[in-house]
Design a protein around this motif. Structure first.
Motif, mmCIF file in Angstrom:
data_model
loop_
_atom_site.group_PDB
_atom_site.id
_atom_site.type_symbol
_atom_site.label_atom_id
_atom_site.label_comp_id
_atom_site.label_asym_id
_atom_site.label_seq_id
_atom_site.Cartn_x
_atom_site.Cartn_y
_atom_site.Cartn_z
ATOM 1 N N LEU A 173 12.308 8.562 3.483
ATOM 2 C CA LEU A 173 13.231 7.551 3.988
ATOM 3 C C LEU A 173 12.705 7.032 5.334
ATOM 4 C CD1 LEU A 173 15.997 6.186 3.439
ATOM 5 C CD2 LEU A 173 17.009 7.964 4.871
ATOM 6 N N VAL A 174 12.459 5.720 5.426
ATOM 7 C CA VAL A 174 11.946 5.133 6.662
ATOM 8 C C VAL A 174 12.941 4.162 7.292
ATOM 9 C CG1 VAL A 174 9.525 5.457 6.041
ATOM 10 C CG2 VAL A 174 10.668 3.329 5.409
ATOM 11 N N LYS B 46 4.615 -2.841 14.002
ATOM 12 C CA LYS B 46 3.206 -3.253 13.935
ATOM 13 C C LYS B 46 2.321 -2.167 13.338
ATOM 14 C CE LYS B 46 3.423 -6.493 17.806
ATOM 15 N NZ LYS B 46 3.608 -7.677 17.086
ATOM 16 N N ASN B 47 2.815 -0.923 13.369
ATOM 17 C CA ASN B 47 2.036 0.190 12.807
ATOM 18 C C ASN B 47 2.596 0.658 11.453
ATOM 19 O OD1 ASN B 47 4.378 1.412 13.678
ATOM 20 N ND2 ASN B 47 3.370 3.128 14.695
ATOM 21 N N ALA B 48 3.328 -0.221 10.773
ATOM 22 C CA ALA B 48 3.891 0.146 9.460
ATOM 23 C C ALA B 48 2.761 0.537 8.513
ATOM 24 C CB ALA B 48 4.688 -1.018 8.875
ATOM 25 N N ALA B 49 2.961 1.630 7.802
ATOM 26 C CA ALA B 49 1.960 2.099 6.837
ATOM 27 C C ALA B 49 1.823 1.093 5.704
ATOM 28 C CB ALA B 49 2.361 3.466 6.297
ATOM 29 N N ILE C 216 15.364 2.364 2.510
ATOM 30 C CA ILE C 216 13.968 1.937 2.408
ATOM 31 C C ILE C 216 13.103 3.191 2.427
ATOM 32 C CG2 ILE C 216 12.161 0.519 3.449
ATOM 33 C CD1 ILE C 216 14.593 -0.890 4.962
ATOM 34 N N LYS C 217 12.295 3.347 1.356
ATOM 35 C CA LYS C 217 11.459 4.542 1.226
ATOM 36 C C LYS C 217 9.993 4.154 1.066
ATOM 37 C CE LYS C 217 15.061 7.444 -0.739
ATOM 38 N NZ LYS C 217 15.388 8.417 -1.771
ATOM 39 N N HIS C 218 9.139 4.968 1.658
ATOM 40 C CA HIS C 218 7.687 4.808 1.507
ATOM 41 C C HIS C 218 7.116 6.174 1.171
ATOM 42 C CE1 HIS C 218 3.474 4.454 3.023
ATOM 43 N NE2 HIS C 218 3.562 3.372 2.275
ATOM 44 N N ASN C 219 6.421 6.254 0.053
ATOM 45 C CA ASN C 219 5.882 7.541 -0.431
ATOM 46 C C ASN C 219 6.977 8.601 -0.532
ATOM 47 O OD1 ASN C 219 3.297 6.518 -0.693
ATOM 48 N ND2 ASN C 219 2.700 7.095 1.379
ATOM 49 N N GLY C 220 8.173 8.191 -0.928
ATOM 50 C CA GLY C 220 9.285 9.114 -1.123
ATOM 51 C C GLY C 220 10.059 9.474 0.130
#
Length: 123
Positions: A69-70, A94-97, A63-67
């Motif tokens: 790995l999260v 709860k603080n997921a971007a 799972i990637k966000h803005n490139g």
């Protein structure tokens, strides 16, 4: 689908060797809020020349966000030839971007693998 149906679907013959084919990957729901749950699903076919073979499978979802790995949940299962749907539930912090998350799904038998990607959005 069972092995016989999967063999027919792919016109498989034992000379084709080991086959892993991801048919579809998706996230349910495709739009979530921080703190909610998303199910990462994959439907894939596994075929081996030996109809009775038990095949060790590793299912990986990067799972990637803005490139970056999260998350990288990994599931190990043993399958026989056939078509399967697998679900990995993910609870977002709860603080997921906010934004688009890319999920790269890899199904690996050690002898063959396939990769496919999908997205979900945190709003």
């Amino acid at each position: 689908r069972d092995r016989t149906q999967t063999v027919q679907q792919y016109s498989y013959t034992p000379s084709s060797g080991n086959v892993v084919k991801i048919e579809e990957v998706w996230a349910i729901p495709s739009s979530v809020r921080p703190g909610e749950k998303v199910d990462l699903r994959a439907t894939y076919a596994i075929l081996h020349p030996d109809p009775d073979a038990k095949i060790g499978i590793v299912e990986i979802r990067e799972i990637k966000h803005n490139g970056a790995l999260v998350g990288r949940p990994e599931v190990k299962v043993v399958r026989t030839g056939g078509t399967y749907t697998s679900t990995v539930p993910i609870s977002l912090p709860k603080n997921a971007a906010l934004g688009i998350y890319t999920v790269i799904t890899t199904i690996d038998s050690g002898l063959a693998k396939d990769i496919k990607q999908t997205d979900f959005i945190v709003v």
